[in-house]
Design a protein around this motif. Structure first.
Motif, PDB file in Angstrom:
ATOM      1  N   GLY A   1      18.625  -6.950  13.224  1.00  0.00           N
ATOM      2  CA  GLY A   1      18.392  -7.934  14.322  1.00  0.00           C
ATOM      3  C   GLY A   1      17.322  -7.136  15.264  1.00  0.00           C
ATOM      4  O   GLY A   1      17.056  -7.695  16.175  1.00  0.00           O
ATOM      5  N   VAL A   2      17.035  -6.051  15.225  1.00  0.00           N
ATOM      6  CA  VAL A   2      15.974  -5.358  15.947  1.00  0.00           C
ATOM      7  C   VAL A   2      14.469  -5.224  15.393  1.00  0.00           C
ATOM      8  O   VAL A   2      14.402  -4.744  14.327  1.00  0.00           O
ATOM      9  N   PRO A   3      13.647  -5.747  16.115  1.00  0.00           N
ATOM     10  CA  PRO A   3      12.228  -5.668  15.686  1.00  0.00           C
ATOM     11  C   PRO A   3      11.727  -4.151  15.316  1.00  0.00           C
ATOM     12  O   PRO A   3      11.978  -3.528  16.207  1.00  0.00           O
ATOM     13  N   HIS A   4      11.027  -3.961  14.174  1.00  0.00           N
ATOM     14  CA  HIS A   4      10.573  -2.598  13.945  1.00  0.00           C
ATOM     15  C   HIS A   4       9.344  -2.663  12.851  1.00  0.00           C
ATOM     16  O   HIS A   4       9.195  -3.765  12.326  1.00  0.00           O
ATOM     17  N   MET A   5       8.832  -1.653  12.905  1.00  0.00           N
ATOM     18  CA  MET A   5       7.697  -1.422  11.879  1.00  0.00           C
ATOM     19  C   MET A   5       7.541   0.239  11.867  1.00  0.00           C
ATOM     20  O   MET A   5       7.904   0.753  12.650  1.00  0.00           O
ATOM     21  N   PHE A   6       6.894   0.431  10.994  1.00  0.00           N
ATOM     22  CA  PHE A   6       6.472   1.951  10.945  1.00  0.00           C
ATOM     23  C   PHE A   6       4.937   2.207  10.068  1.00  0.00           C
ATOM     24  O   PHE A   6       4.538   1.392   9.370  1.00  0.00           O
ATOM     25  N   HIS A   7       4.552   3.242  10.361  1.00  0.00           N
ATOM     26  CA  HIS A   7       3.171   3.738   9.922  1.00  0.00           C
ATOM     27  C   HIS A   7       2.922   5.090  10.010  1.00  0.00           C
ATOM     28  O   HIS A   7       3.662   5.793  10.589  1.00  0.00           O
TER      29      HIS A   7
ATOM     30  N   PRO B   1      -1.678   8.811   3.875  1.00  0.00           N
ATOM     31  CA  PRO B   1      -2.443   9.400   5.166  1.00  0.00           C
ATOM     32  C   PRO B   1      -3.059   8.038   5.572  1.00  0.00           C
ATOM     33  O   PRO B   1      -3.614   7.175   5.088  1.00  0.00           O
ATOM     34  N   ASN B   2      -2.756   7.731   7.090  1.00  0.00           N
ATOM     35  CA  ASN B   2      -3.676   6.751   7.741  1.00  0.00           C
ATOM     36  C   ASN B   2      -3.190   5.323   7.463  1.00  0.00           C
ATOM     37  O   ASN B   2      -4.396   4.471   7.262  1.00  0.00           O
ATOM     38  N   LEU B   3      -2.080   4.982   6.753  1.00  0.00           N
ATOM     39  CA  LEU B   3      -1.653   4.050   6.415  1.00  0.00           C
ATOM     40  C   LEU B   3      -1.294   3.030   7.460  1.00  0.00           C
ATOM     41  O   LEU B   3      -0.280   3.616   8.298  1.00  0.00           O
ATOM     42  N   GLY B   4      -1.420   1.807   7.843  1.00  0.00           N
ATOM     43  CA  GLY B   4      -0.779   0.788   8.956  1.00  0.00           C
ATOM     44  C   GLY B   4       0.641   0.428   8.775  1.00  0.00           C
ATOM     45  O   GLY B   4       1.095   0.295   9.641  1.00  0.00           O
ATOM     46  N   GLY B   5       0.918   0.575   7.422  1.00  0.00           N
ATOM     47  CA  GLY B   5       2.154  -0.014   7.280  1.00  0.00           C
ATOM     48  C   GLY B   5       2.666  -1.560   7.501  1.00  0.00           C
ATOM     49  O   GLY B   5       1.771  -2.365   7.809  1.00  0.00           O
ATOM     50  N   PRO B   6       3.866  -1.801   7.326  1.00  0.00           N
ATOM     51  CA  PRO B   6       4.042  -3.287   7.456  1.00  0.00           C
ATOM     52  C   PRO B   6       4.186  -3.772   8.913  1.00  0.00           C
ATOM     53  O   PRO B   6       4.346  -3.061   9.716  1.00  0.00           O
ATOM     54  N   PRO B   7       3.788  -5.156   8.743  1.00  0.00           N
ATOM     55  CA  PRO B   7       3.964  -5.610  10.518  1.00  0.00           C
ATOM     56  C   PRO B   7       5.389  -5.628  10.989  1.00  0.00           C
ATOM     57  O   PRO B   7       6.223  -5.563  10.254  1.00  0.00           O
ATOM     58  N   THR B   8       5.270  -5.719  12.378  1.00  0.00           N
ATOM     59  CA  THR B   8       6.760  -5.650  12.961  1.00  0.00           C
ATOM     60  C   THR B   8       7.581  -6.781  12.241  1.00  0.00           C
ATOM     61  O   THR B   8       7.059  -8.104  12.266  1.00  0.00           O
ATOM     62  N   HIS B   9       8.664  -6.624  11.983  1.00  0.00           N
ATOM     63  CA  HIS B   9       9.587  -7.382  11.180  1.00  0.00           C
ATOM     64  C   HIS B   9      11.052  -7.245  11.637  1.00  0.00           C
ATOM     65  O   HIS B   9      11.454  -6.267  12.408  1.00  0.00           O
TER      66      HIS B   9
ATOM     67  N   VAL C   1       6.032  10.315  10.549  1.00  0.00           N
ATOM     68  CA  VAL C   1       5.788   8.850  10.501  1.00  0.00           C
ATOM     69  C   VAL C   1       6.409   8.509  11.945  1.00  0.00           C
ATOM     70  O   VAL C   1       7.085   8.893  12.631  1.00  0.00           O
ATOM     71  N   VAL C   2       5.558   7.328  12.394  1.00  0.00           N
ATOM     72  CA  VAL C   2       5.799   6.771  13.618  1.00  0.00           C
ATOM     73  C   VAL C   2       6.406   5.287  13.406  1.00  0.00           C
ATOM     74  O   VAL C   2       6.143   4.574  12.646  1.00  0.00           O
ATOM     75  N   VAL C   3       7.755   5.206  13.975  1.00  0.00           N
ATOM     76  CA  VAL C   3       8.565   4.092  13.946  1.00  0.00           C
ATOM     77  C   VAL C   3       8.487   3.531  15.273  1.00  0.00           C
ATOM     78  O   VAL C   3       8.867   4.276  16.293  1.00  0.00           O
ATOM     79  N   GLU C   4       8.132   2.172  15.156  1.00  0.00           N
ATOM     80  CA  GLU C   4       8.239   1.190  16.647  1.00  0.00           C
ATOM     81  C   GLU C   4       9.646   0.586  16.492  1.00  0.00           C
ATOM     82  O   GLU C   4       9.602  -0.201  15.498  1.00  0.00           O
TER      83      GLU C   4
ATOM     84  N   GLY D   1       0.616  -1.412  -0.021  1.00  0.00           N
ATOM     85  CA  GLY D   1       0.155   0.041  -0.003  1.00  0.00           C
ATOM     86  C   GLY D   1       0.659   1.339   0.025  1.00  0.00           C
ATOM     87  O   GLY D   1       0.149   2.287  -0.003  1.00  0.00           O
ATOM     88  N   LEU D   2       2.029   1.301  -0.127  1.00  0.00           N
ATOM     89  CA  LEU D   2       2.884   2.449   0.013  1.00  0.00           C
ATOM     90  C   LEU D   2       3.837   2.456  -1.373  1.00  0.00           C
ATOM     91  O   LEU D   2       4.088   1.418  -1.851  1.00  0.00           O
ATOM     92  N   GLY D   3       4.218   3.715  -1.663  1.00  0.00           N
ATOM     93  CA  GLY D   3       5.175   3.664  -2.807  1.00  0.00           C
ATOM     94  C   GLY D   3       6.669   3.225  -2.334  1.00  0.00           C
ATOM     95  O   GLY D   3       7.040   4.086  -1.285  1.00  0.00           O
ATOM     96  N   ILE D   4       7.241   2.532  -2.944  1.00  0.00           N
ATOM     97  CA  ILE D   4       8.758   2.369  -2.515  1.00  0.00           C
ATOM     98  C   ILE D   4       9.410   2.681  -4.011  1.00  0.00           C
ATOM     99  O   ILE D   4       9.383   1.806  -4.843  1.00  0.00           O
ATOM    100  N   TYR D   5      10.232   3.690  -3.946  1.00  0.00           N
ATOM    101  CA  TYR D   5      10.895   4.066  -4.856  1.00  0.00           C
ATOM    102  C   TYR D   5      12.667   3.803  -4.976  1.00  0.00           C
ATOM    103  O   TYR D   5      13.047   4.237  -3.889  1.00  0.00           O
TER     104      TYR D   5
END
Length: 152
Positions: free
Chosen positions: A93-99, A47-55, A71-74, A22-26
């Motif tokens: 090696g560190v779990p993360h996701m963004f949305h 706007p309001n995109l959930g982003g990839p799951p934690t990976h 952007v929110v990055v966990e 659902g996002l543009g990746i250039y």
């Protein structure tokens, strides 16, 4: 004699769009473009995109710089809000996701080292259209050194 890396100004939205989830990746620069040093991407997050799951990436570090919006990055369970000009290193090696839970488009420039993530995105973009076959996605992730974080 070694061939120098070609220079080029990359404008917003330029590069090969291998958008997924659902996002543009250039893809702006690949490992081949940088003689194996890094790859460079621009993520356009609606706007309001959930982003990839934690990976988790086992092979590469990512450096995110927010160039538009927020952007929110966990990262490892800690939430960070990046605004324009803010950067965050996400070590392998560190779990993360963004949305993007905000009402404005977000753009993030990501430097990935070592390169290779472009091959993962290309493989995802070649999946058949329609609902994602998560078994195929999992196989692609494994092949490229990524995994989803298991829920506790």
């Amino acid at each position: 004699m070694e061939t120098p890396v070609k220079h080029h100004v990359y404008r917003t939205g330029e590069g090969t769009n291998v958008g997924a989830i659902g996002l543009g990746i250039y893809t702006r620069l690949t490992g081949a473009d940088t003689k194996g040093a890094y790859s460079l991407f621009e993520y356009v997050v609606p706007p309001n995109l959930g982003g990839p799951p934690t990976h988790i990436h086992t092979r590469e570090d990512e450096l995110f710089t927010c160039v538009q919006g927020r952007v929110v990055v966990e990262l490892d369970g800690e939430e960070h809000v990046l605004g324009q000009g803010d950067s965050l290193l996400m070590p392998r090696g560190v779990p993360h996701m963004f949305h993007n839970p905000f009402d404005e488009e977000t753009r993030v420039v990501a430097v990935v080292s070592p390169p290779g993530l472009e091959n993962y995105y290309q493989a995802l973009s070649e999946l058949p259209p329609g609902p994602r076959d998560m078994k195929l996605v999992a196989e692609i992730m494994t092949r490229h050194g990524l995994s989803l974080q298991k829920k506790p």
